[in-house]
Design a protein around this motif. Structure first.
Motif, PDB file in Angstrom:
ATOM      1  N   ILE A   1     -58.594 -15.322  43.368  1.00  0.00           N
ATOM      2  CA  ILE A   1     -59.321 -15.904  44.512  1.00  0.00           C
ATOM      3  C   ILE A   1     -59.233 -17.428  44.466  1.00  0.00           C
ATOM      4  O   ILE A   1     -58.998 -18.082  45.493  1.00  0.00           O
ATOM      5  CB  ILE A   1     -60.798 -15.447  44.491  1.00  0.00           C
ATOM      6  N   LEU A   2     -59.371 -17.993  43.255  1.00  0.00           N
ATOM      7  CA  LEU A   2     -59.261 -19.447  43.104  1.00  0.00           C
ATOM      8  C   LEU A   2     -57.857 -19.927  43.451  1.00  0.00           C
ATOM      9  O   LEU A   2     -57.691 -20.954  44.137  1.00  0.00           O
ATOM     10  CB  LEU A   2     -59.614 -19.862  41.679  1.00  0.00           C
ATOM     11  N   LEU A   3     -56.862 -19.201  42.978  1.00  0.00           N
ATOM     12  CA  LEU A   3     -55.476 -19.600  43.260  1.00  0.00           C
ATOM     13  C   LEU A   3     -55.180 -19.569  44.754  1.00  0.00           C
ATOM     14  O   LEU A   3     -54.564 -20.494  45.300  1.00  0.00           O
ATOM     15  CB  LEU A   3     -54.503 -18.678  42.517  1.00  0.00           C
ATOM     16  N   ILE A   4     -55.589 -18.505  45.420  1.00  0.00           N
ATOM     17  CA  ILE A   4     -55.335 -18.396  46.859  1.00  0.00           C
ATOM     18  C   ILE A   4     -55.967 -19.570  47.589  1.00  0.00           C
ATOM     19  O   ILE A   4     -55.372 -20.134  48.517  1.00  0.00           O
ATOM     20  CB  ILE A   4     -55.882 -17.054  47.400  1.00  0.00           C
ATOM     21  N   PHE A   5     -57.161 -19.974  47.177  1.00  0.00           N
ATOM     22  CA  PHE A   5     -57.806 -21.112  47.832  1.00  0.00           C
ATOM     23  C   PHE A   5     -57.047 -22.408  47.554  1.00  0.00           C
ATOM     24  O   PHE A   5     -56.845 -23.233  48.453  1.00  0.00           O
ATOM     25  CB  PHE A   5     -59.254 -21.253  47.367  1.00  0.00           C
ATOM     26  N   MET A   6     -56.617 -22.596  46.314  1.00  0.00           N
ATOM     27  CA  MET A   6     -55.891 -23.828  45.971  1.00  0.00           C
ATOM     28  C   MET A   6     -54.541 -23.916  46.672  1.00  0.00           C
ATOM     29  O   MET A   6     -54.056 -25.005  46.972  1.00  0.00           O
ATOM     30  CB  MET A   6     -55.712 -23.920  44.446  1.00  0.00           C
ATOM     31  N   TYR A   7     -53.957 -22.780  46.974  1.00  0.00           N
ATOM     32  CA  TYR A   7     -52.657 -22.773  47.650  1.00  0.00           C
ATOM     33  C   TYR A   7     -52.791 -22.799  49.168  1.00  0.00           C
ATOM     34  O   TYR A   7     -51.932 -23.351  49.860  1.00  0.00           O
ATOM     35  CB  TYR A   7     -51.856 -21.531  47.233  1.00  0.00           C
ATOM     36  N   SER A   8     -53.815 -22.166  49.698  1.00  0.00           N
ATOM     37  CA  SER A   8     -53.886 -22.008  51.152  1.00  0.00           C
ATOM     38  C   SER A   8     -55.154 -22.574  51.796  1.00  0.00           C
ATOM     39  O   SER A   8     -55.215 -22.728  53.008  1.00  0.00           O
ATOM     40  CB  SER A   8     -53.797 -20.516  51.510  1.00  0.00           C
ATOM     41  N   GLY A   9     -56.199 -22.861  51.002  1.00  0.00           N
ATOM     42  CA  GLY A   9     -57.463 -23.325  51.563  1.00  0.00           C
ATOM     43  C   GLY A   9     -58.295 -22.202  52.155  1.00  0.00           C
ATOM     44  O   GLY A   9     -59.291 -22.448  52.831  1.00  0.00           O
ATOM     45  N   LYS A  10     -57.889 -20.945  51.879  1.00  0.00           N
ATOM     46  CA  LYS A  10     -58.599 -19.785  52.418  1.00  0.00           C
ATOM     47  C   LYS A  10     -59.274 -19.005  51.287  1.00  0.00           C
ATOM     48  O   LYS A  10     -58.788 -18.995  50.158  1.00  0.00           O
ATOM     49  CB  LYS A  10     -57.637 -18.867  53.168  1.00  0.00           C
ATOM     50  N   VAL A  11     -60.395 -18.357  51.638  1.00  0.00           N
ATOM     51  CA  VAL A  11     -61.100 -17.554  50.651  1.00  0.00           C
ATOM     52  C   VAL A  11     -61.752 -16.371  51.343  1.00  0.00           C
ATOM     53  O   VAL A  11     -62.331 -16.498  52.414  1.00  0.00           O
ATOM     54  CB  VAL A  11     -62.167 -18.388  49.906  1.00  0.00           C
ATOM     55  N   GLU A  12     -61.611 -15.197  50.729  1.00  0.00           N
ATOM     56  CA  GLU A  12     -62.281 -13.993  51.221  1.00  0.00           C
ATOM     57  C   GLU A  12     -63.613 -13.873  50.476  1.00  0.00           C
ATOM     58  O   GLU A  12     -63.647 -13.516  49.298  1.00  0.00           O
ATOM     59  CB  GLU A  12     -61.409 -12.758  50.964  1.00  0.00           C
TER      60      GLU A  12
END
Length: 424
Positions: free
Chosen positions: A92-103
């Motif tokens: 979840i942290l990686l997805i946010f750092m790469y895309s700025g999105k979080v579920e």
């Protein structure tokens, strides 16, 4: 190949910056999905293995930047252990750092906030705190505030405190209030932005202290109760509700009683006289002046009604000082109305004024509005660069900035010996 002639689109040079807001997120997300480009692997607390780009992870978190490019041993390692985060949360942290999105949802929001705080991912911490703040209510606010305080989630704690301040009258009636840590309770008592009657806050504080598993130290208890503003209570409440508890500081208690008898001679702590900002003007907080003469104030505490006595041939039939607003509390908003009188008096007039805190005389009154039974009066008091501006019923009047505050006053013009008016 023949050289093509340049096509002229416009004789004037036109410029613009074109940007696809999703471009970077799309490209970086595609890189995250392509392990062949990854150059570092993270071993999570549950035994999982997640690879990523060292430079991107470092850019997304100051903690990872220090770990991967600082003087720590991880800076030279291609496989790094993360004992504080499991695989699902790290993804979840990686997805946010790469895309700025979080579920995010109500089940994982606190975990995401904790991970964002630990790795100092500020943007994710703010977003998760905002998400949680949107679900705060009277029932869960104290529990969330307790967690935020324990884990030092300052962003979320500030939002909880703001909710508590505005809804304090309801919060203190909920059993979860008694589980709040002393730091938060102290912040509540010190705040000038509470929507609660002072006596209710005092009684809630007494009950909170009795519900603590570990006894509160004498100094800790004094620190809490010394932030109660005793002069804001009625004399009846001081005598019948405060005195029996023996929790109020004897000096502050005595000063509060003396204040109701002679408000102009009060020499106690200044903060005791500062009204809570969200406290609405209410009859029980009135200072009722009866049998007055010009340039003097005779004050007494009253309950649900205001008794105004005619002064013979004086132009002042009576004066009721509703509230005192120190400069530190500006801007303030007030609203009230005459609900009824002791008899059907068609000639009665309610005139609202503001005047200087330092002196209350007929000459200090400027402007005002006439009222009648059922007529609501609203206004604001704000401080500017050179003066204090009071707006009442759409009329604006200015007073100098030299005063310590403003009196909001109500007085009646009616030729009768006495009239009882109920003000809401």
């Amino acid at each position: 190949m023949a050289k093509q002639e340049k096509i002229i689109i416009s004789k004037e040079l036109k410029k613009d910056t074109l940007q696809d807001e999703n471009w970077c997120a799309t490209v970086l997300s595609s890189l995250l999905k392509d392990p062949s480009t990854h150059d570092v692997t993270f071993k999570t607390s549950d035994g999982g293995s997640v690879s990523a780009h060292r430079v991107i992870v470092a850019a997304g978190s100051p903690v990872f930047h220090a770990m991967l490019y600082g003087n720590m041993k991880e800076s030279s390692q291609k496989e790094i252990k993360l004992p504080t985060v499991d695989t699902s949360m790290f993804k979840i942290l990686l997805i946010f750092m790469y895309s700025g999105k979080v579920e995010i949802n109500s089940d994982n929001c606190l975990d995401i906030l904790e991970a964002a705080y630990f790795f100092n991912i500020a943007a994710l911490e703010t977003k998760s705190a905002d998400f949680i703040a949107g679900m705060i209510n009277v029932e869960n606010c104290c529990s969330i505030a307790t967690v935020a305080n324990a884990k030092q989630f300052n962003t979320l704690l500030e939002k909880c405190l703001e909710f508590i301040y505005i809804n304090c009258d309801k919060i203190i009636e909920n059993s979860s209030f008694y589980s709040l840590p002393s730091e938060i309770v102290l912040a509540i008592c010190q705040s000038s932005s509470l929507h609660v009657d002072e006596i209710k806050l005092f009684l809630a504080l007494v009950k909170w202290q009795k519900n603590q598993e570990r006894p509160i130290s004498k100094s800790g208890s004094e620190k809490l109760f010394n932030n109660i503003r005793y002069p804001m209570m009625s004399v009846d409440d001081l005598l019948e509700k405060v005195r029996p508890t023996k929790m109020a500081d004897p000096v502050l208690y005595t000063l509060a009683l003396e204040y109701h008898h002679k408000p102009n001679t009060y020499d106690g702590p200044p903060n005791q006289l500062v009204p809570r900002k969200y406290l609405e003007v209410a009859p029980k907080k009135c200072f009722v002046a009866t049998n007055i003469t010009p340039n003097t104030i005779a004050s007494s505490s009253d309950g649900a009604s205001v008794t105004i006595t005619k002064l013979g041939s004086s132009n002042w039939d009576g004066l009721c000082v509703l509230q005192v607003y120190p400069k530190e509390q500006f801007p303030v908003h007030f609203t009230f109305q005459i609900k009824q009188t002791s008899s059907d008096l068609s000639g009665i007039q309610l005139v609202v004024r503001s005047c200087l805190f330092s002196s209350l005389t007929a000459d200090n009154f400027r402007g005002g509005v006439d009222g009648s039974v059922g007529h609501k009066v609203e206004g604001t008091i704000a401080i500017g660069n050179n003066n204090i501006t009071t707006t009442i019923g759409g009329k604006t009047l200015n007073t100098t900035k030299q005063s310590d505050g403003i009196y909001l006053c109500v007085y009646l013009y009616y030729q009768n010996n006495s009239v009882i008016v109920t003000i809401n």
